[in-house]
Design a protein around this motif. Structure first.
Motif, PDB file in Angstrom:
ATOM      1  N   LEU A  29     -15.211  52.584  74.450  1.00 65.27           N
ATOM      2  CA  LEU A  29     -14.138  53.512  74.085  1.00 65.27           C
ATOM      3  C   LEU A  29     -13.379  52.994  72.865  1.00 65.27           C
ATOM      4  O   LEU A  29     -13.106  53.754  71.925  1.00 65.27           O
TER       5      LEU A  29
ATOM      6  N   MET B 140      -9.586  63.534  70.512  1.00 64.31           N
ATOM      7  CA  MET B 140     -10.932  63.516  69.934  1.00 64.31           C
ATOM      8  C   MET B 140     -11.892  62.739  70.829  1.00 64.31           C
ATOM      9  O   MET B 140     -13.018  63.180  71.094  1.00 64.31           O
ATOM     10  N   GLN B 141     -11.423  61.590  71.330  1.00 63.55           N
ATOM     11  CA  GLN B 141     -12.285  60.796  72.207  1.00 63.55           C
ATOM     12  C   GLN B 141     -12.382  61.394  73.602  1.00 63.55           C
ATOM     13  O   GLN B 141     -13.391  61.201  74.293  1.00 63.55           O
TER      14      GLN B 141
ATOM     15  N   ASN C  79     -15.155  63.702  73.050  1.00 65.78           N
ATOM     16  CA  ASN C  79     -16.389  62.936  72.847  1.00 65.78           C
ATOM     17  C   ASN C  79     -16.933  62.407  74.173  1.00 65.78           C
ATOM     18  O   ASN C  79     -18.109  62.619  74.512  1.00 65.78           O
ATOM     19  N   PHE C  80     -16.065  61.740  74.948  1.00 67.12           N
ATOM     20  CA  PHE C  80     -16.516  61.157  76.212  1.00 67.12           C
ATOM     21  C   PHE C  80     -16.704  62.236  77.274  1.00 67.12           C
ATOM     22  O   PHE C  80     -17.555  62.092  78.158  1.00 67.12           O
TER      23      PHE C  80
ATOM     24  N   ASN D  10     -15.372  53.383  69.671  1.00 64.51           N
ATOM     25  CA  ASN D  10     -15.430  54.768  69.212  1.00 64.51           C
ATOM     26  C   ASN D  10     -14.131  55.196  68.552  1.00 64.51           C
ATOM     27  O   ASN D  10     -14.137  56.015  67.635  1.00 64.51           O
ATOM     28  N   VAL D  11     -13.016  54.657  69.016  1.00 67.09           N
ATOM     29  CA  VAL D  11     -11.718  55.031  68.449  1.00 67.09           C
ATOM     30  C   VAL D  11     -11.482  54.345  67.112  1.00 67.09           C
ATOM     31  O   VAL D  11     -11.043  54.961  66.140  1.00 67.09           O
TER      32      VAL D  11
ATOM     33  N   LEU E 254      -6.280  61.365  67.887  1.00 66.77           N
ATOM     34  CA  LEU E 254      -7.407  60.455  68.111  1.00 66.77           C
ATOM     35  C   LEU E 254      -7.769  60.377  69.591  1.00 66.77           C
ATOM     36  O   LEU E 254      -8.948  60.300  69.942  1.00 66.77           O
ATOM     37  N   THR E 255      -6.753  60.396  70.452  1.00 63.89           N
ATOM     38  CA  THR E 255      -7.017  60.355  71.894  1.00 63.89           C
ATOM     39  C   THR E 255      -7.749  61.613  72.351  1.00 63.89           C
ATOM     40  O   THR E 255      -8.732  61.548  73.119  1.00 63.89           O
TER      41      THR E 255
ATOM     42  N   ILE F 104      -5.198  55.630  74.781  1.00 60.67           N
ATOM     43  CA  ILE F 104      -6.575  55.219  75.060  1.00 60.67           C
ATOM     44  C   ILE F 104      -6.699  54.624  76.461  1.00 60.67           C
ATOM     45  O   ILE F 104      -7.680  54.870  77.180  1.00 60.67           O
TER      46      ILE F 104
END
Length: 238
Positions: free
Chosen positions: A56, A32-33, A36-37, A59-60, A29-30, A125
């Motif tokens: 943030l 993925m973001q 994304n960011f 989005n998570v 998940l980290t 995160i």
């Protein structure tokens, strides 16, 4: 008694790939973001302005309930399968440890591992936000810690159901399939009703009263766990 059983189970999970699963979800998940960011940072700064930390987290958290339900399903199966694969249920249950203690130990083990995974997500995160230059003085520690823990409480009924089924069924295909169906259904459960149990993991973050939904999930999860414990205590397990 439960402490002894839990200590034994803690040793049994070594080398079984369970720790890999615990780390996989938060790291996935980290990353993925991060992607994304990394690709849309300027656009997202325009959307969230000075509230990038909240952006943030928002989005998570979209992916957290699904990850928790899938994680609970696979984790329950892996924990129960340690005994199924080795054919050690009869040997384990012949020990001077009550069956309820054996069952409760495996439930607590699954909960502890999921809590660790949630806290790793929080750490990932926060580190990600700092890497992108978000203000370190504005880290929303309370919300970051709640990011995984409140949805976990809302998803506890799924964990309890999956542990119950995987503990009593040597063939894991049905429990795992059911868990996947529950996780996918949970993604669309808000369209049915916020009160629908599979929606509680989402409502524990996005709802008007998140602690109420987290509490409902916690209460239902404990109730289902107790029912599973009673069933396990009376059933012959091969």
């Amino acid at each position: 008694m439960t402490g002894r059983a839990l200590s034994s189970d803690w040793l049994k999970i070594r080398g079984k790939g369970i720790w890999f699963l615990v780390f996989l979800a938060p790291i996935g998940l980290t990353l993925m973001q991060a992607l994304n960011f990394g690709l849309r940072l300027d656009y997202l700064k325009g959307v969230f302005g000075d509230d990038m930390w909240n952006g943030l987290l928002e989005n998570v958290v979209v992916f957290v309930p699904l990850s928790l339900m899938l994680g609970a399903t696979i984790l329950s199966s892996m924990i129960a399968n340690i005994e199924h694969e080795q054919g050690s249920w009869k040997q384990l249950l012949a020990m001077p440890i009550p069956r309820p203690a054996v069952y409760l130990a495996k439930f607590l083990l699954a909960c502890v591992l999921l809590v660790i995974s949630c806290l790793l997500l929080t750490a990932g995160i926060v580190i990600l936000g700092l890497v992108f230059g978000f203000d370190a003085g504005e880290i929303p520690w309370g919300q970051a810690i709640k990011l995984g823990l409140l949805p976990l409480a809302g998803a506890l009924p799924v964990l309890s159901i999956e542990l119950w089924l995987t503990m009593i069924a040597k063939n894991q295909a049905l429990p795992v399939t059911l868990g996947i169906v529950l996780a996918i259904t949970g993604m669309f459960s808000l369209s049915l009703s916020p009160s629908f149990p599979l929606a509680w993991a989402q409502m524990a973050w996005n709802g008007p009263n998140p602690f109420m939904y987290a509490g409902m999930g916690l209460a239902a999860g404990i109730l289902i766990m107790l029912l599973g414990m009673m069933h396990f205590s009376r059933k012959d397990v091969a």
